[in-house]
Design a protein around this motif. Structure first.
Motif, PDB file in Angstrom:
ATOM      1  N   PRO A  79      -7.058  22.535 -11.049  1.00  0.00           N
ATOM      2  CA  PRO A  79      -7.355  22.728 -12.470  1.00  0.00           C
ATOM      3  C   PRO A  79      -6.830  21.548 -13.275  1.00  0.00           C
ATOM      4  CG  PRO A  79      -6.513  24.757 -11.507  1.00  0.00           C
ATOM      5  CD  PRO A  79      -6.315  23.683 -10.475  1.00  0.00           C
ATOM      6  N   LEU A  80      -7.654  21.008 -14.146  1.00  0.00           N
ATOM      7  CA  LEU A  80      -7.332  19.742 -14.789  1.00  0.00           C
ATOM      8  C   LEU A  80      -6.299  19.857 -15.899  1.00  0.00           C
ATOM      9  CD1 LEU A  80     -10.858  18.045 -14.877  1.00  0.00           C
ATOM     10  CD2 LEU A  80      -9.095  17.976 -13.106  1.00  0.00           C
ATOM     11  N   LEU A  89     -21.872  15.487 -10.527  1.00  0.00           N
ATOM     12  CA  LEU A  89     -22.679  16.450 -11.273  1.00  0.00           C
ATOM     13  C   LEU A  89     -21.781  17.589 -11.721  1.00  0.00           C
ATOM     14  CD1 LEU A  89     -25.808  16.617  -8.910  1.00  0.00           C
ATOM     15  CD2 LEU A  89     -25.327  15.019 -10.775  1.00  0.00           C
ATOM     16  N   GLY A  90     -21.520  17.640 -13.023  1.00  0.00           N
ATOM     17  CA  GLY A  90     -20.626  18.685 -13.501  1.00  0.00           C
ATOM     18  C   GLY A  90     -20.642  18.869 -14.996  1.00  0.00           C
ATOM     19  N   GLY A  91     -21.519  18.138 -15.700  1.00  0.00           N
ATOM     20  CA  GLY A  91     -21.552  18.263 -17.149  1.00  0.00           C
ATOM     21  C   GLY A  91     -20.376  17.561 -17.805  1.00  0.00           C
ATOM     22  N   ILE A 128     -16.301  20.669 -16.494  1.00  0.00           N
ATOM     23  CA  ILE A 128     -15.623  20.355 -15.235  1.00  0.00           C
ATOM     24  C   ILE A 128     -14.302  21.117 -15.157  1.00  0.00           C
ATOM     25  CG2 ILE A 128     -14.628  18.534 -13.810  1.00  0.00           C
ATOM     26  CD1 ILE A 128     -16.403  16.557 -15.387  1.00  0.00           C
ATOM     27  N   ALA A 129     -13.537  21.068 -16.240  1.00  0.00           N
ATOM     28  CA  ALA A 129     -12.247  21.757 -16.261  1.00  0.00           C
ATOM     29  C   ALA A 129     -12.419  23.255 -16.027  1.00  0.00           C
ATOM     30  CB  ALA A 129     -11.541  21.501 -17.590  1.00  0.00           C
ATOM     31  N   ALA A 130     -13.453  23.837 -16.615  1.00  0.00           N
ATOM     32  CA  ALA A 130     -13.683  25.279 -16.466  1.00  0.00           C
ATOM     33  C   ALA A 130     -14.053  25.630 -15.026  1.00  0.00           C
ATOM     34  CB  ALA A 130     -14.779  25.722 -17.426  1.00  0.00           C
ATOM     35  N   THR A 131     -14.922  24.831 -14.391  1.00  0.00           N
ATOM     36  CA  THR A 131     -15.322  25.155 -13.021  1.00  0.00           C
ATOM     37  C   THR A 131     -14.167  24.955 -12.044  1.00  0.00           C
ATOM     38  OG1 THR A 131     -16.225  22.915 -12.730  1.00  0.00           O
ATOM     39  CG2 THR A 131     -17.754  24.627 -13.429  1.00  0.00           C
ATOM     40  N   GLU A 132     -13.326  23.956 -12.278  1.00  0.00           N
ATOM     41  CA  GLU A 132     -12.174  23.773 -11.385  1.00  0.00           C
ATOM     42  C   GLU A 132     -11.177  24.924 -11.532  1.00  0.00           C
ATOM     43  OE1 GLU A 132     -12.032  21.096  -8.954  1.00  0.00           O
ATOM     44  OE2 GLU A 132     -14.083  21.402  -9.662  1.00  0.00           O
ATOM     45  N   ARG A 133     -11.041  25.462 -12.748  1.00  0.00           N
ATOM     46  CA  ARG A 133     -10.192  26.656 -12.928  1.00  0.00           C
ATOM     47  C   ARG A 133     -10.774  27.838 -12.156  1.00  0.00           C
ATOM     48  NH1 ARG A 133     -10.034  25.048 -18.416  1.00  0.00           N
ATOM     49  NH2 ARG A 133     -11.567  26.654 -18.951  1.00  0.00           N
ATOM     50  N   GLN A 148     -21.309  29.418 -11.310  1.00  0.00           N
ATOM     51  CA  GLN A 148     -22.757  29.247 -11.177  1.00  0.00           C
ATOM     52  C   GLN A 148     -23.121  27.779 -11.067  1.00  0.00           C
ATOM     53  OE1 GLN A 148     -24.426  31.463 -14.587  1.00  0.00           O
ATOM     54  NE2 GLN A 148     -25.334  32.850 -13.084  1.00  0.00           N
ATOM     55  N   ARG A 149     -22.398  26.943 -11.801  1.00  0.00           N
ATOM     56  CA  ARG A 149     -22.654  25.516 -11.786  1.00  0.00           C
ATOM     57  C   ARG A 149     -21.405  24.797 -11.275  1.00  0.00           C
ATOM     58  NH1 ARG A 149     -25.549  24.063 -17.590  1.00  0.00           N
ATOM     59  NH2 ARG A 149     -27.713  24.498 -16.956  1.00  0.00           N
ATOM     60  N   PRO A 150     -21.240  24.683  -9.973  1.00  0.00           N
ATOM     61  CA  PRO A 150     -20.034  24.050  -9.431  1.00  0.00           C
ATOM     62  C   PRO A 150     -20.074  22.538  -9.627  1.00  0.00           C
ATOM     63  CG  PRO A 150     -21.569  24.508  -7.667  1.00  0.00           C
ATOM     64  CD  PRO A 150     -22.161  25.125  -8.909  1.00  0.00           C
ATOM     65  N   PHE A 151     -18.909  21.931  -9.564  1.00  0.00           N
ATOM     66  CA  PHE A 151     -18.826  20.475  -9.552  1.00  0.00           C
ATOM     67  C   PHE A 151     -19.384  19.992  -8.216  1.00  0.00           C
ATOM     68  CE2 PHE A 151     -16.616  16.524  -8.485  1.00  0.00           C
ATOM     69  CZ  PHE A 151     -16.863  15.762  -9.632  1.00  0.00           C
TER      70      PHE A 151
END
Length: 476
Positions: free
Chosen positions: A191-192, A316-318, A323-328, A337-340
């Motif tokens: 998590p960033l 690819l992560g927006g 990115i921070a949200a998907t890593e969390r 739904q949209r992984p890094f």
């Protein structure tokens, strides 16, 4: 003559074997698989339906910003054994939904120009450290807790590394620059907003600005093949198909090096380990996993932003917040739904990997540790988001789940291709809380895998560092 056994033949095991053998030690490498190389292997065609003969796919390690300038590799003269580095026009691209993209070039100045309003901030952050990277590498490519050779240079570089990536990213004002940094920082699989998550991002970007995000011509296998040639020159014996599961199977030797995950060492040595060491290594924490999909694609990827087509690596992560949200999410064990997704377009730098108009496109998504679902559609969805029509160009797919990743390489527990979570304790100390990260409390035995400093990559420095410690002990 002193003798050594190296268990495991990833780049660090091979580096340890070379370092020991070059010092006059009689070395034997034992590898459980039928081929050596660990995560630094490639295949050429036949991977799955739709993959023509000659289409080169890297199995894991693919892009090498930390290896091309590695103090260990550069000292071996591997070009005489066929290793040739190739560089793309754009090192890394981070496309955004509005069609813009953050573009990272080997040149700090060229990157600064591409980032526009954030160019001066990027130049200020990375210009100085990248110019001094070869000096910095002598300190950052080893254990963090030791007396540095270049304390002032290391201090200037090191202070920002303790920051969470979410804090460091505030240096930039535009989304392309923030997302570009965030995508590289996400290589830590953490998590960033956690402390020290800037460290890996800063290290990779700085190394890349000095040496570039190179690929090995013909596939990452070329690195392993060149190291194998050095082993042969030094008379190192290599035995494949030998799986060590207990201490009783270990040949007698003055030095035993383990290029293995820490928990595997505990399983092998059992009560030969001091209790405190067994407890420390047994409690080693693993991180999120990688779900890999390799594509055979007709023609180039149809990126909305045409400049992305020239990038060897694409994230690819927006935007940064996404990115921070998907890593969390993946850290919490939930699949977004949209992984890094990290994409490798190695053929851009090395066209010989393609067959006619069929190109190999490498990708993996960050997923929860041990994820048992299928992330293929999520990965394709991320391609379609930034390259509409990508799906229609796919002529073949080869999928490697987190489970299959750990079968391919037993060090990748739960699909963790970093060989361990890069949290504060493990990033600072290594596999356990100690100032001696390569020692395991048994005389003559050492850990040299990517679980030890400086961590993952094809640079070989974990093995070279561990072998240096072993040689110093032999000399006493």
């Amino acid at each position: 003559m002193s003798t050594a056994v190296v268990v495991g033949s990833g780049p660090n095991g091979l580096a340890a074997a070379i370092t020991l053998a070059a010092a006059g030690v009689d070395v034997t490498v034992l590898e459980a698989d039928d081929t050596i190389g660990g995560g630094v292997r490639s295949s050429s065609g036949g991977l799955a339906d739709g993959f023509p003969a000659g289409l080169v796919i890297d199995h894991c390690a693919a892009i090498h910003p930390m290896a091309v300038g590695s103090p260990f590799l550069t000292g071996l003269g591997l070009e005489r054994h066929g290793l040739q580095w190739k560089w793309p026009e754009v090192d890394c691209a981070h496309p955004l939904d509005d069609g813009d993209a953050g573009l990272l070039y080997r040149s700090v100045d060229q990157t600064a120009v591409a980032l526009g309003a954030d160019g001066s901030r990027w130049r200020r952050a990375f210009g100085g450290p990248s110019a001094k990277f070869d000096t910095l590498a002598q300190d950052i490519m080893g254990p963090l807790l030791r007396v540095p050779r270049h304390p002032l240079a290391l201090a200037r570089f090191g202070v920002p590394t303790v920051l969470p990536a979410s804090v460091f990213s505030r240096l930039f004002r535009t989304e392309p620059a923030r997302a570009l940094f965030g995508g590289v920082a996400a290589h830590t699989f953490r998590p960033l907003h956690y402390p020290l998550t800037s460290a890996i991002g800063l290290g990779i970007i700085t190394a890349g600005h000095r040496h570039g995000w190179a690929v090995a011509q013909g596939g990452s296998q070329a690195i392993t093949d060149a190291l194998a040639a050095v082993l042969a020159e030094l008379g190192v014996k290599v035995e494949t198909g030998v799986r060590i599961t207990s201490a009783a199977q270990l040949p007698p030797a003055d030095v035993t090096m383990f290029d293995l995950a820490p928990t595997a060492v505990v399983d092998i040595l059992g009560d030969r380990l001091p209790r405190s060491v067994a407890r420390g290594l047994g409690g080693f924490r693993y991180g999120p996993g990688a779900f890999k999909v390799d594509f055979a694609v007709e023609g180039p990827v149809p990126w909305t932003n045409p400049e992305v087509a020239g990038a060897g690596t694409v994230h690819l992560g927006g935007g940064f917040a996404e990115i921070a949200a998907t890593e969390r999410e993946i850290h919490a064990g939930r699949m977004p739904q949209r992984p890094f997704v990290l994409v490798g377009q190695q053929y851009v730098a090395d066209p010989g990997r393609s067959v006619g108009d069929i190109n190999p496109v490498y990708s993996y998504a960050h997923v929860p540790h041990g994820y048992t679902g299928d992330a293929t559609e999520a990965i394709i969805g991320q391609f379609e988001r930034f390259a509409p029509g990508f799906r229609d160009r796919i002529v073949g797919m080869a999928v490697r789940s987190t489970t299959e990743m750990s079968v391919y390489n037993a060090n990748y527990v739960g699909g963790d291709i970093c060989t361990g979570a890069k949290d504060i304790r493990q990033l600072v100390f290594g596999p356990r809380t100690t100032l001696q990260p390569y020692r395991i409390g048994v005389p003559g035995m050492y850990l040299c895998s990517a679980a030890t400093p400086p961590g993952p990559g094809a640079h070989g420095m974990c093995g070279a560092n561990a072998a240096g410690v072993a040689l110093a002990a032999l000399a006493r």
